[in-house]
Design a protein around this motif. Structure first.
Motif, PDB file in Angstrom:
ATOM      1  N   VAL A  42     -83.228  54.528 -59.678  1.00  0.00           N
ATOM      2  CA  VAL A  42     -84.809  55.061 -59.996  1.00  0.00           C
ATOM      3  C   VAL A  42     -85.708  53.916 -59.200  1.00  0.00           C
ATOM      4  N   THR A  43     -85.383  52.721 -59.132  1.00  0.00           N
ATOM      5  CA  THR A  43     -86.151  51.848 -58.457  1.00  0.00           C
ATOM      6  C   THR A  43     -86.004  51.889 -56.943  1.00  0.00           C
ATOM      7  N   LYS A  44     -84.933  52.220 -56.525  1.00  0.00           N
ATOM      8  CA  LYS A  44     -84.954  52.650 -55.009  1.00  0.00           C
ATOM      9  C   LYS A  44     -85.984  53.749 -54.764  1.00  0.00           C
ATOM     10  N   VAL A  45     -85.938  54.974 -55.401  1.00  0.00           N
ATOM     11  CA  VAL A  45     -86.907  55.774 -55.172  1.00  0.00           C
ATOM     12  C   VAL A  45     -88.100  55.529 -55.490  1.00  0.00           C
ATOM     13  N   ALA A  46     -88.586  54.766 -56.428  1.00  0.00           N
ATOM     14  CA  ALA A  46     -89.920  54.174 -56.472  1.00  0.00           C
ATOM     15  C   ALA A  46     -90.339  53.424 -55.397  1.00  0.00           C
ATOM     16  N   ALA A  47     -89.414  52.510 -54.899  1.00  0.00           N
ATOM     17  CA  ALA A  47     -89.736  51.672 -53.638  1.00  0.00           C
ATOM     18  C   ALA A  47     -89.995  52.429 -52.608  1.00  0.00           C
ATOM     19  N   THR A  48     -89.030  53.367 -52.158  1.00  0.00           N
ATOM     20  CA  THR A  48     -89.269  54.202 -50.954  1.00  0.00           C
ATOM     21  C   THR A  48     -90.461  54.943 -50.872  1.00  0.00           C
ATOM     22  N   SER A  49     -90.886  55.487 -52.125  1.00  0.00           N
ATOM     23  CA  SER A  49     -92.090  56.286 -52.332  1.00  0.00           C
ATOM     24  C   SER A  49     -93.374  55.499 -52.220  1.00  0.00           C
ATOM     25  N   ALA A  50     -93.345  54.012 -52.815  1.00  0.00           N
ATOM     26  CA  ALA A  50     -94.532  53.393 -52.958  1.00  0.00           C
ATOM     27  C   ALA A  50     -94.686  52.204 -51.850  1.00  0.00           C
ATOM     28  N   LEU A  51     -93.558  51.888 -51.043  1.00  0.00           N
ATOM     29  CA  LEU A  51     -93.729  50.844 -50.205  1.00  0.00           C
ATOM     30  C   LEU A  51     -93.527  51.257 -48.714  1.00  0.00           C
ATOM     31  N   GLU A  52     -93.134  52.518 -48.484  1.00  0.00           N
ATOM     32  CA  GLU A  52     -92.930  52.952 -47.006  1.00  0.00           C
ATOM     33  C   GLU A  52     -94.021  52.657 -46.191  1.00  0.00           C
ATOM     34  N   GLY A  53     -94.141  51.855 -45.091  1.00  0.00           N
ATOM     35  CA  GLY A  53     -94.883  51.547 -44.357  1.00  0.00           C
ATOM     36  C   GLY A  53     -96.255  50.719 -44.713  1.00  0.00           C
ATOM     37  N   GLU A  54     -95.920  50.088 -46.051  1.00  0.00           N
ATOM     38  CA  GLU A  54     -96.949  49.232 -46.564  1.00  0.00           C
ATOM     39  C   GLU A  54     -96.548  47.690 -46.275  1.00  0.00           C
ATOM     40  N   GLU A  55     -97.812  46.934 -46.625  1.00  0.00           N
ATOM     41  CA  GLU A  55     -97.596  45.461 -46.387  1.00  0.00           C
ATOM     42  C   GLU A  55     -96.801  45.038 -47.632  1.00  0.00           C
ATOM     43  N   PRO A  56     -96.195  43.712 -47.805  1.00  0.00           N
ATOM     44  CA  PRO A  56     -95.585  43.321 -48.782  1.00  0.00           C
ATOM     45  C   PRO A  56     -96.577  43.096 -50.104  1.00  0.00           C
ATOM     46  N   VAL A  57     -96.212  43.632 -51.284  1.00  0.00           N
ATOM     47  CA  VAL A  57     -96.788  43.526 -52.543  1.00  0.00           C
ATOM     48  C   VAL A  57     -96.547  42.435 -53.130  1.00  0.00           C
ATOM     49  N   ARG A  58     -97.502  41.315 -53.317  1.00  0.00           N
ATOM     50  CA  ARG A  58     -97.382  39.904 -53.785  1.00  0.00           C
ATOM     51  C   ARG A  58     -97.458  40.137 -55.400  1.00  0.00           C
ATOM     52  N   ILE A  59     -96.213  39.526 -56.353  1.00  0.00           N
ATOM     53  CA  ILE A  59     -96.488  39.729 -57.794  1.00  0.00           C
ATOM     54  C   ILE A  59     -96.005  38.432 -58.299  1.00  0.00           C
ATOM     55  N   LEU A  60     -96.209  38.281 -59.577  1.00  0.00           N
ATOM     56  CA  LEU A  60     -95.738  37.148 -60.353  1.00  0.00           C
ATOM     57  C   LEU A  60     -96.280  35.778 -59.497  1.00  0.00           C
ATOM     58  N   GLY A  61     -97.454  35.854 -59.178  1.00  0.00           N
ATOM     59  CA  GLY A  61     -98.163  34.568 -58.634  1.00  0.00           C
ATOM     60  C   GLY A  61     -97.236  34.375 -57.104  1.00  0.00           C
ATOM     61  N   GLY A  62     -96.609  35.099 -56.459  1.00  0.00           N
ATOM     62  CA  GLY A  62     -96.123  35.052 -55.357  1.00  0.00           C
ATOM     63  C   GLY A  62     -94.486  34.534 -55.335  1.00  0.00           C
ATOM     64  N   ALA A  63     -93.816  34.720 -56.568  1.00  0.00           N
ATOM     65  CA  ALA A  63     -92.501  34.340 -56.868  1.00  0.00           C
ATOM     66  C   ALA A  63     -91.837  35.492 -56.256  1.00  0.00           C
ATOM     67  N   VAL A  64     -92.691  36.656 -56.280  1.00  0.00           N
ATOM     68  CA  VAL A  64     -91.597  37.918 -55.777  1.00  0.00           C
ATOM     69  C   VAL A  64     -92.613  38.716 -55.077  1.00  0.00           C
TER      70      VAL A  64
END
Length: 201
Positions: A42-64
């Motif tokens: 599920v997480t891989k499907v969500a990642a390919t759908s939301a992150l393809e061609g996008e800049e890195p998404v910063r979360i948790l204050g930059g921890a991830v």
């Protein structure tokens, strides 16, 4: 003449011996493996759908940072000489764990091996069904810690995490003397019977 029967001796009956052992943990291993595999899928499907061609998404204050990377190598970007070889290794790992499952009588070992099985299956699925082709597919990685582009630690996925956690749990149990058959080895080297209170952990 007394009609009392002497105490029943150990006849060596396998059914009698197995009744004294902790129950098998195949079901627990299967549940853990299915759940962890589902999370990875599920997480891989969500990642390919939301992150393809996008800049890195910063979360948790930059921890991830969430960043899509298609990885032809092994877990955490390690190169062992060919995607097809890694697919074969994953198949062997899956086969060995499934074959070994019938011997499991330890809940801890079942959880650990279930996580390793799920991780191996998760990345194997990518290698079989993703581009550029069967046995050569690139694994979807999307978690980068402390910075984008894997600059501090290789980009990974839920399958890699499952393998790492499962392997660490198995190593810990081994260090503590807790064996896959449910028995516990004391520091002196003695191994109590599996039906003792210590042996059921």
């Amino acid at each position: 003449m007394s009609t009392e029967h002497p105490p029943e001796a150990d006849t060596g009956d396998p059914e009698v011996r197995s009744a004294a052992l902790p129950k098998r943990r195949i079901g627990l291993l299967a549940v853990v493996a299915v759940l962890a595999y589902a999370v990875d899928l599920v997480t891989k499907v969500a990642a390919t759908s939301a992150l393809e061609g996008e800049e890195p998404v910063r979360i948790l204050g930059g921890a991830v940072y969430l960043q899509l990377i298609r990885n032809p190598y092994a877990a955490f970007g390690m190169d062992f000489g060919g995607t097809w070889l890694l697919a074969v290794v994953a198949m062997v790992v899956v086969g060995v764990i499934i074959w070994f499952a019938k011997r499991l009588r330890s809940a801890g070992w079942a959880v650990g091996l279930g996580l390793v099985l799920a991780g191996a299956l998760g990345n194997l699925t990518d290698r079989l069904f993703r581009a550029p082709g069967p046995m050569q597919g690139h694994v979807v990685d999307f978690i980068s810690v402390f910075g984008p582009d894997g600059r501090y630690f290789p980009v990974f996925n839920a399958a890699d995490s499952a393998i790492t956690i499962g392997a660490a749990l198995i190593v810990l149990l081994s260090v503590l003397g807790r064996d896959y058959d449910g028995s516990v080895t004391r520091r002196g080297g003695d191994k109590p019977s599996a039906d003792s209170p210590e042996g059921t952990a």
